[in-house]
Scaffold this active site. Structure first.
Site, short mmCIF file in Angstrom:
data_model
loop_
_atom_site.label_atom_id
_atom_site.label_comp_id
_atom_site.label_asym_id
_atom_site.label_seq_id
_atom_site.Cartn_x
_atom_site.Cartn_y
_atom_site.Cartn_z
N LYS A 77 0.84 -1.19 0.00
CA LYS A 77 0.00 0.00 0.00
C LYS A 77 0.88 1.25 0.00
O LYS A 77 1.97 1.26 0.58
CB LYS A 77 -0.90 -0.03 1.24
CG LYS A 77 -1.93 1.07 1.34
CD LYS A 77 -2.78 0.84 2.58
CE LYS A 77 -3.83 1.92 2.79
NZ LYS A 77 -4.64 1.65 4.00
N SER A 152 -9.40 1.48 3.28
CA SER A 152 -8.61 2.36 2.43
C SER A 152 -7.58 1.62 1.59
O SER A 152 -6.99 2.18 0.68
CB SER A 152 -7.89 3.40 3.30
OG SER A 152 -7.02 2.75 4.22
N SER A 176 -9.68 -1.21 7.21
CA SER A 176 -9.14 -0.90 5.89
C SER A 176 -8.41 -2.05 5.20
O SER A 176 -8.04 -1.92 4.04
CB SER A 176 -8.19 0.31 5.97
OG SER A 176 -8.93 1.48 6.20
#
Length: 474
Positions: A77, A152, A176
């Site tokens: 990420k 996210s 997330s």
């Protein structure tokens, strides 16, 4: 099926036996990422650097070196720092920022031989659950390009779900990792906070943030967990003997509020999973969590908003001294994120007394969970990961849940946020489809019982029907 699409332990075996090369795995990763650029899953991808790293892994394998992840591509990420890739956290002020060192979790992955394939898209500053990012564009769901992959860690869910990379790291503050895992049809694990080092990760809240893996199976997540914790790497080949472990396993069902007001297809998929597991010997125990919703509300956002100002300012001073918190916030573009962070430096922040009260509420929430696990003698709690399937891209403010428009953030975070606020370990497993879209089944465990939760989740996954997958590219 090619080795690229097999579980990590099988990739490990084939690499060690020289049945496949790391270069071959890298080439497949490159071909699939290139062919599916419309997903917008990657924020930074360098095919030549990936090939070079894979060739070096092949050299080490040929020399007889053996490590848990040697030669296997993994992605990160975009709020996790890795040298050679920018770390933008999905926001304009940090775009193109080149980290001087690897995050501690990346150091461990590299020490285990992982080949870092690139960085993955995310909700801006990790402060949302749609990954509809006004700076980098919307990440799209591999099951339906018109829908969100969740957030996210949306790029992590989308890339693994689309078979572009075997595994990825995301981060989880309130759901997330598990929300994208559920909406993209993969497995996602959030460890107890503090189990993995957080150094080198752009923060929201040090009390609540943690990195964690997304992959095809629980066994894959358990392998990555072992690497990130420095514990012995083991793999249990699931067979009938292992499935006997389900007989007499007590798992709690917190009907209120986790099994209420669900999309019908989500309810059906998860109830079918419960029935399958009942037939395999799981004992379901009704568990009440009185006051959970109120305690979570009192703790969740006040902790995040207070600590974001403190922790992000410290991160910027240490890792990006050329960017101030004021400049970072001023350049936020995503409307939902701007609405959250915009007031924090202009009188809308959380007062210290309110923060202390939130920490007290969090301690009470932790105690509530601890009493429930102990009083009911359950090893985990089971519930749908999300109340509904993936929203359409652009449904940023409200979504429909059973005919009622409710805030999008609340609709998706409501299932995962309580356990996250209490720092529980949690995992989401694929549980079938609803109208062609993935559904997730979540398990939360007691604080610190990460390995036990992974073991339970692995035998549960083996007992369930094989997870539906997006078509594997040729």
């Amino acid at each position: 099926m090619h080795a690229f699409d097999l579980p990590l332990h099988e990739q490990r075996r084939q690499l060690d036996a020289q049945m496949v090369s790391s270069t071959e795995l890298a080439d497949i990763c490159i071909a699939r990422a290139t062919a599916n650029q419309d997903l917008n899953a990657w924020s930074s991808f360098n095919p030549q650097a990936l090939r070079d790293a894979a060739r070096e892994a092949d050299r080490r394998l040929a020399a007889g070196e053996r490590l848990p992840l040697l030669g296997i591509p993994m992605a990160l990420k975009d709020n996790i720092e890795a040298t050679g890739f920018p770390c933008g956290a999905g926001t304009a002020a940090l775009a193109g920022q080149a980290p001087r060192a690897d995050a501690e979790v990346v150091t461990r992955l590299k020490a285990a031989g992982a080949v870092i394939a690139g960085k993955l898209g995310m909700h801006e500053l990790a402060m949302g659950i749609t990954s509809h990012n006004a700076v980098t564009g919307a990440v799209r769901n591999p099951w339906d390009r018109t829908r969100s992959p969740g957030g996210s860690s949306g790029g992590s869910g989308a890339a693994v779900g689309a078979h572009q990379v075997p595994a990825a790291l995301g981060t989880d503050t309130g759901g997330s990792i598990r929300i994208p895992a559920a909406l993209c049809g993969v497995t996602g694990f959030r460890p107890t906070v503090g189990r993995y080092a957080n150094g080198g990760i752009a923060p929201i809240s040090t009390t609540r943030d943690t990195a964690g893996p997304l992959a095809a199976t629980v066994a894959d997540c358990a392998l990555i967990d072992a690497v990130l914790t420095g514990t012995p790497v083991t793999h249990t080949l699931i067979g009938q003997q292992n499935l006997q472990k389900l007989k007499g396993l007590r798992i709690g069902l917190p009907r209120a509020p986790f099994w209420r007001d669900l999309e019908p297809g989500v309810q059906t998929s998860c109830e079918n999973a419960l029935n399958t597991l009942s037939n395999a010997g799981v004992e379901w125990v009704e568990v009440e969590l009185p006051g959970l919703t109120e305690l979570c509300a009192a703790a969740s956002f006040p902790i995040v908003l207070y600590e974001f100002v403190r922790d992000m300012r410290a991160y910027l001073q240490q890792r990006n001294p050329g960017v101030s918190l004021e400049e970072l916030i001023a350049q936020v573009r995503s409307p939902d994120v701007r609405q959250i962070v915009g007031p924090l430096l202009s009188g809308g922040g959380i007062a210290p007394a309110a923060y202390r009260a939130a920490l007290t509420a969090r301690a009470e929430l932790q105690a509530l969970y601890a009493r429930a696990f102990e009083a009911h003698r359950v090893q985990a709690l089971a519930f749908p990961t999300t109340a509904r399937t993936a929203a359409r891209i652009g449904e940023d403010e409200t979504v429909d849940v059973n005919g009622v428009q409710i805030p999008t953030f609340s609709a998706f975070i409501r299932q995962t946020d309580p356990g996250s606020t209490a720092s529980l370990p949690g995992i989401s497993l694929p549980a079938g489809l609803s109208n062609g879209l993935p559904v997730g089944l979540a398990l939360d465990g007691p604080i610190g019982f990460d390995q036990q939760l992974l073991a339970i989740a692995e035998v549960i996954q083996a007992a369930l029907p094989p997870a539906p997958q997006t078509p594997i590219p040729a």
